[in-house]
Design a protein around this motif. Structure first.
Motif, PDB file in Angstrom:
ATOM      1  N   ILE A   1       0.886  -1.146  -0.007  1.00 60.07           N
ATOM      2  CA  ILE A   1       0.197  -0.024  -0.138  1.00 60.07           C
ATOM      3  C   ILE A   1       0.742   1.233  -0.062  1.00 60.07           C
ATOM      4  CG2 ILE A   1      -1.621   1.466   1.393  1.00 60.07           C
ATOM      5  CD1 ILE A   1      -2.919  -1.338   2.215  1.00 60.07           C
ATOM      6  N   ALA A   2       2.037   1.377   0.811  1.00 58.45           N
ATOM      7  CA  ALA A   2       2.788   2.510   0.905  1.00 58.45           C
ATOM      8  C   ALA A   2       3.416   2.756  -0.338  1.00 58.45           C
ATOM      9  CB  ALA A   2       3.730   2.557   1.910  1.00 58.45           C
ATOM     10  N   PRO A   3       3.909   1.852  -1.087  1.00 54.69           N
ATOM     11  CA  PRO A   3       4.624   2.276  -2.128  1.00 54.69           C
ATOM     12  C   PRO A   3       3.508   2.759  -3.443  1.00 54.69           C
ATOM     13  CG  PRO A   3       5.093  -0.040  -1.908  1.00 54.69           C
ATOM     14  CD  PRO A   3       4.640   0.673  -0.739  1.00 54.69           C
ATOM     15  N   SER A   4       2.297   1.989  -3.218  1.00 52.49           N
ATOM     16  CA  SER A   4       1.365   2.385  -4.150  1.00 52.49           C
ATOM     17  C   SER A   4       1.093   3.888  -4.027  1.00 52.49           C
ATOM     18  CB  SER A   4       0.291   1.431  -4.068  1.00 52.49           C
ATOM     19  OG  SER A   4      -0.836   1.690  -4.614  1.00 52.49           O
ATOM     20  N   HIS A   5       1.045   4.273  -2.901  1.00 54.16           N
ATOM     21  CA  HIS A   5       0.648   5.815  -2.603  1.00 54.16           C
ATOM     22  C   HIS A   5       1.676   6.686  -3.290  1.00 54.16           C
ATOM     23  CE1 HIS A   5      -2.336   5.271   1.230  1.00 54.16           C
ATOM     24  NE2 HIS A   5      -2.745   4.686  -0.135  1.00 54.16           N
ATOM     25  N   ALA A   6       2.949   5.993  -2.965  1.00 58.24           N
ATOM     26  CA  ALA A   6       4.186   6.690  -3.696  1.00 58.24           C
ATOM     27  C   ALA A   6       3.999   6.959  -5.103  1.00 58.24           C
ATOM     28  CB  ALA A   6       5.437   6.068  -2.981  1.00 58.24           C
ATOM     29  N   ALA A   7       3.796   5.937  -5.687  1.00 56.99           N
ATOM     30  CA  ALA A   7       3.543   6.033  -7.186  1.00 56.99           C
ATOM     31  C   ALA A   7       2.536   6.916  -7.726  1.00 56.99           C
ATOM     32  CB  ALA A   7       3.131   4.421  -7.745  1.00 56.99           C
ATOM     33  N   PHE A   8       1.425   6.822  -6.995  1.00 54.69           N
ATOM     34  CA  PHE A   8       0.270   7.871  -7.324  1.00 54.69           C
ATOM     35  C   PHE A   8       0.746   9.199  -7.025  1.00 54.69           C
ATOM     36  CE2 PHE A   8      -3.291  10.500  -5.810  1.00 54.69           C
ATOM     37  CZ  PHE A   8      -4.232  10.148  -6.679  1.00 54.69           C
ATOM     38  N   PHE A   9       1.633   9.639  -6.279  1.00 54.18           N
ATOM     39  CA  PHE A   9       2.278  10.841  -6.090  1.00 54.18           C
ATOM     40  C   PHE A   9       3.050  11.322  -7.064  1.00 54.18           C
ATOM     41  CE2 PHE A   9       5.706  13.450  -4.360  1.00 54.18           C
ATOM     42  CZ  PHE A   9       4.919  14.568  -4.165  1.00 54.18           C
ATOM     43  N   LEU A  10       3.884  10.062  -7.352  1.00 48.16           N
ATOM     44  CA  LEU A  10       5.015  10.476  -8.486  1.00 48.16           C
ATOM     45  C   LEU A  10       4.022  10.871  -9.801  1.00 48.16           C
ATOM     46  CD1 LEU A  10       7.711   8.039  -7.610  1.00 48.16           C
ATOM     47  CD2 LEU A  10       7.903  10.310  -7.729  1.00 48.16           C
ATOM     48  N   ARG A  11       3.335  10.019 -10.120  1.00 47.11           N
ATOM     49  CA  ARG A  11       2.242  10.267 -11.478  1.00 47.11           C
ATOM     50  C   ARG A  11       1.632  11.399 -11.616  1.00 47.11           C
ATOM     51  NH1 ARG A  11      -1.056   6.372 -10.865  1.00 47.11           N
ATOM     52  NH2 ARG A  11       0.661   4.685 -10.841  1.00 47.11           N
ATOM     53  N   GLN A  12       1.098  11.877 -10.274  1.00 45.27           N
ATOM     54  CA  GLN A  12       0.548  13.519 -10.289  1.00 45.27           C
ATOM     55  C   GLN A  12       1.585  14.341 -10.818  1.00 45.27           C
ATOM     56  OE1 GLN A  12      -1.343  13.534  -6.355  1.00 45.27           O
ATOM     57  NE2 GLN A  12      -3.454  13.576  -7.612  1.00 45.27           N
ATOM     58  N   ALA A  13       2.829  13.959 -10.085  1.00 45.25           N
ATOM     59  CA  ALA A  13       3.889  15.105 -10.209  1.00 45.25           C
ATOM     60  C   ALA A  13       4.746  14.835 -11.708  1.00 45.25           C
ATOM     61  CB  ALA A  13       4.886  15.055  -9.068  1.00 45.25           C
ATOM     62  N   GLY A  14       4.060  14.146 -12.485  1.00 44.98           N
ATOM     63  CA  GLY A  14       4.660  13.726 -14.041  1.00 44.98           C
ATOM     64  C   GLY A  14       5.847  12.920 -14.171  1.00 44.98           C
ATOM     65  N   ALA A  15       6.347  12.583 -12.936  1.00 43.56           N
ATOM     66  CA  ALA A  15       7.334  11.555 -12.906  1.00 43.56           C
ATOM     67  C   ALA A  15       6.992  10.136 -13.289  1.00 43.56           C
ATOM     68  CB  ALA A  15       8.315  11.467 -11.671  1.00 43.56           C
ATOM     69  N   ASN A  16       6.666   9.764 -14.742  1.00 45.54           N
ATOM     70  CA  ASN A  16       6.001   8.715 -15.105  1.00 45.54           C
ATOM     71  C   ASN A  16       6.886   7.430 -14.839  1.00 45.54           C
ATOM     72  OD1 ASN A  16       3.403  10.059 -15.284  1.00 45.54           O
ATOM     73  ND2 ASN A  16       4.045  10.748 -17.507  1.00 45.54           N
ATOM     74  N   ASP A  17       8.201   7.602 -15.415  1.00 47.41           N
ATOM     75  CA  ASP A  17       8.991   6.479 -15.206  1.00 47.41           C
ATOM     76  C   ASP A  17       9.408   6.016 -13.943  1.00 47.41           C
ATOM     77  OD1 ASP A  17       9.396   6.694 -18.109  1.00 47.41           O
ATOM     78  OD2 ASP A  17      11.398   7.533 -17.983  1.00 47.41           O
ATOM     79  N   ALA A  18       9.442   6.886 -12.889  1.00 51.11           N
ATOM     80  CA  ALA A  18       9.673   6.544 -11.491  1.00 51.11           C
ATOM     81  C   ALA A  18       8.320   5.893 -11.019  1.00 51.11           C
ATOM     82  CB  ALA A  18      10.106   7.640 -10.639  1.00 51.11           C
ATOM     83  N   ALA A  19       7.224   6.375 -11.500  1.00 48.72           N
ATOM     84  CA  ALA A  19       5.996   5.805 -11.085  1.00 48.72           C
ATOM     85  C   ALA A  19       5.702   4.421 -11.638  1.00 48.72           C
ATOM     86  CB  ALA A  19       4.767   6.751 -11.646  1.00 48.72           C
ATOM     87  N   ALA A  20       6.339   4.142 -12.810  1.00 53.90           N
ATOM     88  CA  ALA A  20       6.127   2.860 -13.519  1.00 53.90           C
ATOM     89  C   ALA A  20       6.770   1.874 -12.747  1.00 53.90           C
ATOM     90  CB  ALA A  20       6.256   2.985 -14.791  1.00 53.90           C
ATOM     91  N   LEU A  21       8.129   2.241 -12.523  1.00 54.80           N
ATOM     92  CA  LEU A  21       9.216   1.227 -11.694  1.00 54.80           C
ATOM     93  C   LEU A  21       8.411   0.764 -10.422  1.00 54.80           C
ATOM     94  CD1 LEU A  21      11.854   0.433 -12.147  1.00 54.80           C
ATOM     95  CD2 LEU A  21      12.651   2.267 -10.753  1.00 54.80           C
ATOM     96  N   ILE A  22       7.957   1.956  -9.857  1.00 49.36           N
ATOM     97  CA  ILE A  22       7.226   1.521  -8.416  1.00 49.36           C
ATOM     98  C   ILE A  22       5.989   0.804  -8.805  1.00 49.36           C
ATOM     99  CG2 ILE A  22       6.149   2.341  -6.011  1.00 49.36           C
ATOM    100  CD1 ILE A  22       8.221   4.594  -6.356  1.00 49.36           C
ATOM    101  N   ASP A  23       5.350   1.081  -9.512  1.00 49.41           N
ATOM    102  CA  ASP A  23       4.065   0.256  -9.948  1.00 49.41           C
ATOM    103  C   ASP A  23       4.276  -1.039 -10.004  1.00 49.41           C
ATOM    104  OD1 ASP A  23       1.625   2.086  -9.543  1.00 49.41           O
ATOM    105  OD2 ASP A  23       2.036   2.809 -11.380  1.00 49.41           O
ATOM    106  N   ARG A  24       5.460  -1.349 -10.916  1.00 49.80           N
ATOM    107  CA  ARG A  24       5.752  -2.825 -11.080  1.00 49.80           C
ATOM    108  C   ARG A  24       6.279  -3.580  -9.960  1.00 49.80           C
ATOM    109  NH1 ARG A  24       8.547  -1.154 -15.738  1.00 49.80           N
ATOM    110  NH2 ARG A  24      10.420  -1.306 -14.722  1.00 49.80           N
ATOM    111  N   ARG A  25       6.728  -2.680  -9.213  1.00 54.33           N
ATOM    112  CA  ARG A  25       7.209  -3.470  -7.684  1.00 54.33           C
ATOM    113  C   ARG A  25       5.906  -3.708  -6.913  1.00 54.33           C
ATOM    114  NH1 ARG A  25      11.222  -5.314  -4.333  1.00 54.33           N
ATOM    115  NH2 ARG A  25      10.970  -4.362  -2.062  1.00 54.33           N
ATOM    116  N   VAL A  26       5.265  -2.960  -6.822  1.00 56.19           N
ATOM    117  CA  VAL A  26       3.677  -3.092  -6.002  1.00 56.19           C
ATOM    118  C   VAL A  26       3.211  -4.464  -6.655  1.00 56.19           C
ATOM    119  CG1 VAL A  26       1.418  -2.205  -6.051  1.00 56.19           C
ATOM    120  CG2 VAL A  26       3.367  -0.549  -5.620  1.00 56.19           C
TER     121      VAL A  26
END
Ligand SMILES: N[C@@H](CCC(=O)N[C@@H](CS)C(=O)NCC(=O)O)C(=O)O
Length: 208
Positions: free
Chosen positions: A111-136
């Motif tokens: 859950i915690a990394p999933s929240h982090a990915a949501f925040f990164l996507r909102q901030a436009g950091a899509n590659d970082a968000a995708a990396l964390i999403d895969r991890r989730v």
């Protein structure tokens, strides 16, 4: 309904986690909608309760001063304390430890990394968000091995199933359910529980 417990929230995963816990614990509460789109979570009256301006927030007015809880997972702990045995074994011992071990796996590793990915996507950091999403997804899929048992932490429903179910519901479209046969069976069984259904519906008439 007029009850001592009010749950302020919206039709989102964090609020539904708290609502399901209250329902499974058998604790009566009144659902009070916070309209996120209208920015009600930024109103000074709500910020006085929850300075982070997030939902859920629970108020229990049965004590003086009233008890205010601002974290969905703290609301689960509160529900567990109010209704011993419903969300975790009441007695100390290996079964209770297993519930907390699995519960915190979902809270901290999924859950915690999933929240982090949501925040990164909102901030436009899509590659970082995708990396964390895969991890989730990878981390969540490990739960397939937990389900040699009927539930996430043994042969009884527990708070581990609540934390797992709410994150599973939010990533369900991205999971390969055909290879996750135990998870698939478990998800359908949890979703069908009457208390889970009531929790899911608690804020449904308040669309986000
Ligand atoms: N760690 C908190 C997270 C709460 C949270 O992020 N809530 C979201 C809705 S799911 C929210 O209120 N977002 C509004 C905002 O951040 O402006 C919990 O588990 O309760």
């Amino acid at each position: 309904m007029n009850t001592a417990i009010e749950l302020y929230g919206a039709n989102t995963g964090n609020t539904l986690r708290a609502a399901i816990a209250l329902e499974e614990a058998g604790l009566p509460y009144t659902a009070r909608r916070i309209d996120l789109r209208a920015g009600e979570h930024r109103d000074p009256t709500f910020l006085a309760l929850n300075p982070a301006g997030k939902v859920p927030t629970l108020i229990d007015r049965s004590s003086t001063p009233a008890q205010v809880i601002n974290q969905s997972n703290a609301i689960i702990q509160y529900a567990d304390t109010q209704a011993p045995g419903r969300l975790s074994p009441a007695q100390p011992g290996p079964e209770r430890i297993k519930v907390f071990d699995r519960y915190f796996f979902f809270v901290t590793d999924v859950i915690a990394p999933s929240h982090a990915a949501f925040f990164l996507r909102q901030a436009g950091a899509n590659d970082a968000a995708a990396l964390i999403d895969r991890r989730v997804l990878e981390q969540f899929s490990l739960a397939e091995t937990f389900l040699a048992d009927e539930f996430m932490a043994g042969d009884r429903f527990s708070m581990a199933d609540i934390s797992a179910f709410t994150i599973a519901a939010s990533i369900r479209d991205r999971l390969d359910w055909t290879s996750l046969t135990h998870l698939s069976r478990w998800f359908d069984a949890i979703e069908a529980r009457p208390a889970v259904q009531r929790g899911l519906k608690a804020f449904q008439h308040f669309p986000e």
